[in-house]
Design a protein around this motif. Sequence first.
Motif, PDB file in Angstrom:
ATOM      1  N   ALA A  48       0.033  -5.898  -7.967  1.00 16.93           N
ATOM      2  CA  ALA A  48       0.518  -6.675  -9.079  1.00 16.93           C
ATOM      3  C   ALA A  48       0.786  -5.701 -10.380  1.00 16.93           C
ATOM      4  N   LYS A  49      -0.428  -4.746 -10.339  1.00 15.01           N
ATOM      5  CA  LYS A  49      -0.033  -3.851 -11.849  1.00 15.01           C
ATOM      6  C   LYS A  49       1.041  -2.770 -11.342  1.00 15.01           C
ATOM      7  N   ALA A  50       1.329  -2.434 -10.185  1.00 13.17           N
ATOM      8  CA  ALA A  50       2.330  -1.483 -10.043  1.00 13.17           C
ATOM      9  C   ALA A  50       3.787  -2.243 -10.353  1.00 13.17           C
ATOM     10  N   LEU A  51       3.736  -3.463 -10.181  1.00 13.68           N
ATOM     11  CA  LEU A  51       4.820  -4.300 -10.328  1.00 13.68           C
ATOM     12  C   LEU A  51       5.072  -4.495 -12.074  1.00 13.68           C
ATOM     13  N   GLY A  52       3.961  -4.776 -12.676  1.00 19.72           N
ATOM     14  CA  GLY A  52       3.811  -5.155 -13.877  1.00 19.72           C
ATOM     15  C   GLY A  52       4.179  -3.779 -14.681  1.00 19.72           C
ATOM     16  N   ASP A  53       3.882  -2.717 -14.248  1.00 20.73           N
ATOM     17  CA  ASP A  53       4.239  -1.453 -14.812  1.00 20.73           C
ATOM     18  C   ASP A  53       5.652  -1.219 -14.690  1.00 20.73           C
ATOM     19  N   GLN A  54       6.313  -1.475 -13.741  1.00 22.63           N
ATOM     20  CA  GLN A  54       7.817  -1.210 -13.292  1.00 22.63           C
ATOM     21  C   GLN A  54       8.571  -2.153 -14.460  1.00 22.63           C
ATOM     22  N   PHE A  55       8.065  -3.423 -14.603  1.00 22.66           N
ATOM     23  CA  PHE A  55       8.872  -4.194 -15.513  1.00 22.66           C
ATOM     24  C   PHE A  55       8.778  -3.815 -16.901  1.00 22.66           C
ATOM     25  N   LYS A  56       7.319  -3.442 -17.229  1.00 22.05           N
ATOM     26  CA  LYS A  56       7.072  -3.125 -18.637  1.00 22.05           C
ATOM     27  C   LYS A  56       8.049  -2.030 -19.112  1.00 22.05           C
ATOM     28  N   SER A  57       8.166  -1.018 -17.920  1.00 21.55           N
ATOM     29  CA  SER A  57       8.746   0.478 -18.399  1.00 21.55           C
ATOM     30  C   SER A  57      10.141   0.098 -18.887  1.00 21.55           C
ATOM     31  N   GLY A  58      10.997  -1.213 -18.497  1.00 19.57           N
ATOM     32  CA  GLY A  58      12.237  -1.551 -19.144  1.00 19.57           C
ATOM     33  C   GLY A  58      13.517  -0.994 -18.152  1.00 19.57           C
ATOM     34  N   ALA A  59      12.870  -0.174 -17.354  1.00 21.34           N
ATOM     35  CA  ALA A  59      13.826   0.474 -16.486  1.00 21.34           C
ATOM     36  C   ALA A  59      13.176   0.632 -14.890  1.00 21.34           C
ATOM     37  N   ILE A  64      10.787   0.718  -5.818  1.00 20.71           N
ATOM     38  CA  ILE A  64       9.280   0.339  -6.028  1.00 20.71           C
ATOM     39  C   ILE A  64       9.119  -1.097  -6.102  1.00 20.71           C
ATOM     40  N   VAL A  65       9.862  -1.832  -6.819  1.00 27.56           N
ATOM     41  CA  VAL A  65       9.728  -3.373  -6.896  1.00 27.56           C
ATOM     42  C   VAL A  65       9.733  -3.941  -5.370  1.00 27.56           C
ATOM     43  N   LYS A  66      10.900  -3.481  -4.622  1.00 28.25           N
ATOM     44  CA  LYS A  66      10.901  -4.358  -3.454  1.00 28.25           C
ATOM     45  C   LYS A  66       9.681  -3.924  -2.641  1.00 28.25           C
ATOM     46  N   ALA A  67       9.180  -2.958  -2.643  1.00 27.39           N
ATOM     47  CA  ALA A  67       8.067  -2.286  -1.729  1.00 27.39           C
ATOM     48  C   ALA A  67       6.922  -3.199  -2.069  1.00 27.39           C
ATOM     49  N   GLN A  68       6.479  -3.027  -3.343  1.00 30.53           N
ATOM     50  CA  GLN A  68       5.555  -3.847  -4.016  1.00 30.53           C
ATOM     51  C   GLN A  68       5.379  -5.320  -3.870  1.00 30.53           C
ATOM     52  N   ALA A  69       6.637  -5.811  -4.071  1.00 26.67           N
ATOM     53  CA  ALA A  69       6.756  -7.320  -3.721  1.00 26.67           C
ATOM     54  C   ALA A  69       6.556  -7.794  -2.468  1.00 26.67           C
ATOM     55  N   ALA A  70       6.815  -6.868  -1.534  1.00 20.79           N
ATOM     56  CA  ALA A  70       6.754  -7.149  -0.267  1.00 20.79           C
ATOM     57  C   ALA A  70       5.364  -7.251   0.299  1.00 20.79           C
ATOM     58  N   LYS A  71       4.484  -6.199  -0.305  1.00 22.37           N
ATOM     59  CA  LYS A  71       3.316  -5.957  -0.262  1.00 22.37           C
ATOM     60  C   LYS A  71       2.370  -7.095  -0.813  1.00 22.37           C
ATOM     61  N   LEU A  72       2.727  -7.287  -1.844  1.00 24.96           N
ATOM     62  CA  LEU A  72       1.876  -8.514  -2.632  1.00 24.96           C
ATOM     63  C   LEU A  72       2.144  -9.941  -1.819  1.00 24.96           C
ATOM     64  N   ALA A  73       3.361 -10.369  -1.276  1.00 24.84           N
ATOM     65  CA  ALA A  73       3.567 -11.409  -0.655  1.00 24.84           C
ATOM     66  C   ALA A  73       2.683 -11.411   0.687  1.00 24.84           C
ATOM     67  N   ALA A  74       2.666 -10.177   1.615  1.00 20.50           N
ATOM     68  CA  ALA A  74       2.324 -10.252   2.617  1.00 20.50           C
ATOM     69  C   ALA A  74       0.512 -10.464   2.586  1.00 20.50           C
ATOM     70  N   THR A  75       0.156  -9.757   1.343  1.00 22.10           N
ATOM     71  CA  THR A  75      -1.282  -9.770   1.169  1.00 22.10           C
ATOM     72  C   THR A  75      -1.533 -11.104   0.674  1.00 22.10           C
ATOM     73  N   ALA A  76      -0.935 -11.963  -0.175  1.00 20.81           N
ATOM     74  CA  ALA A  76      -1.211 -13.215  -0.676  1.00 20.81           C
ATOM     75  C   ALA A  76      -1.046 -14.231   0.605  1.00 20.81           C
ATOM     76  N   ALA A  77      -0.387 -14.197   1.552  1.00 23.18           N
ATOM     77  CA  ALA A  77      -0.156 -14.995   2.810  1.00 23.18           C
ATOM     78  C   ALA A  77      -1.583 -15.122   3.462  1.00 23.18           C
ATOM     79  N   THR A  78      -2.444 -13.865   3.382  1.00 22.91           N
ATOM     80  CA  THR A  78      -3.523 -13.801   4.229  1.00 22.91           C
ATOM     81  C   THR A  78      -4.670 -14.240   3.508  1.00 22.91           C
ATOM     82  N   LEU A  79      -4.590 -14.531   2.087  1.00 24.24           N
ATOM     83  CA  LEU A  79      -5.640 -14.895   1.176  1.00 24.24           C
ATOM     84  C   LEU A  79      -6.675 -15.880   1.766  1.00 24.24           C
ATOM     85  N   PRO A  80      -6.206 -16.861   2.419  1.00 21.98           N
ATOM     86  CA  PRO A  80      -6.902 -17.964   2.672  1.00 21.98           C
ATOM     87  C   PRO A  80      -8.068 -17.653   3.647  1.00 21.98           C
TER      88      PRO A  80
END
Length: 157
Positions: A48-59, A64-80
């Motif tokens: 989440a932080k890696a994504l936030g940093d990318q978007f905050k950078s303005g560019a 990186i966004v694709k890789a971290q979004a995939a990681k975040l979604a995969a991690t979230a799916a196992t949270l339960p």
Amino acid sequence: MALGMGLKSAATTAVLVFAATTSLAAGLSAADAIKARHDHFKDMGAAAKALGDQFKSGAPDAAIVKAQAAKLAATAATLPTWFPSGTGPESGVKTRALPVIWTDKAGFSAAAKTLAAETAKLNSLAAAGDIAAAGAQMQAVGGACGGCHKKFRGPEA
Ligand code: HEC
């Protein structure tokens, strides 16, 4: 409607996984389970932080966004699966997981499903190369993190 199907299957997976693993697996101590849970949350926080940093950078860097979004979604799916019964404060192990996680299973499951759905949507947008929309979707993802923390996570000890 690839996006809609992705959301639906992520939510379905979360429900199935939750139903299958609500007690501690044989041989796994509460301390082990809580340590594993903290590690998972650290991974989730890092993505989440890696994504936030990318978007905050303005560019934002699309790769990186694709890789971290995939990681975040995969991690979230196992949270339960990170909350077997017996891993709350009653275990005597240091944890911020509140007892209400296990007494309001439906509410907790709904909060987990919201995160799974919002991160699946984020991942679909990123995978499709719509980086601007993925950036906007981070608001909903952050809301899903905060919504659960507010109700189900206790104060820092
Ligand atoms: C369904 C509920 C839920 C959702 C959704 C959720 N969390 Fe949490 N989170 C918790 C609980 C409960 C804890 C406390 C766990 C513990 O101490 O055992 C926690 C702890 C954490 C921690 C601290 C881990 C540690 O080492 O103590 C971080 C970091 C974290 N969450 C990040 C996030 C991020 C980022 C998101 C969204 C992308 C998120 N969480 C979504 C429930 C949730």
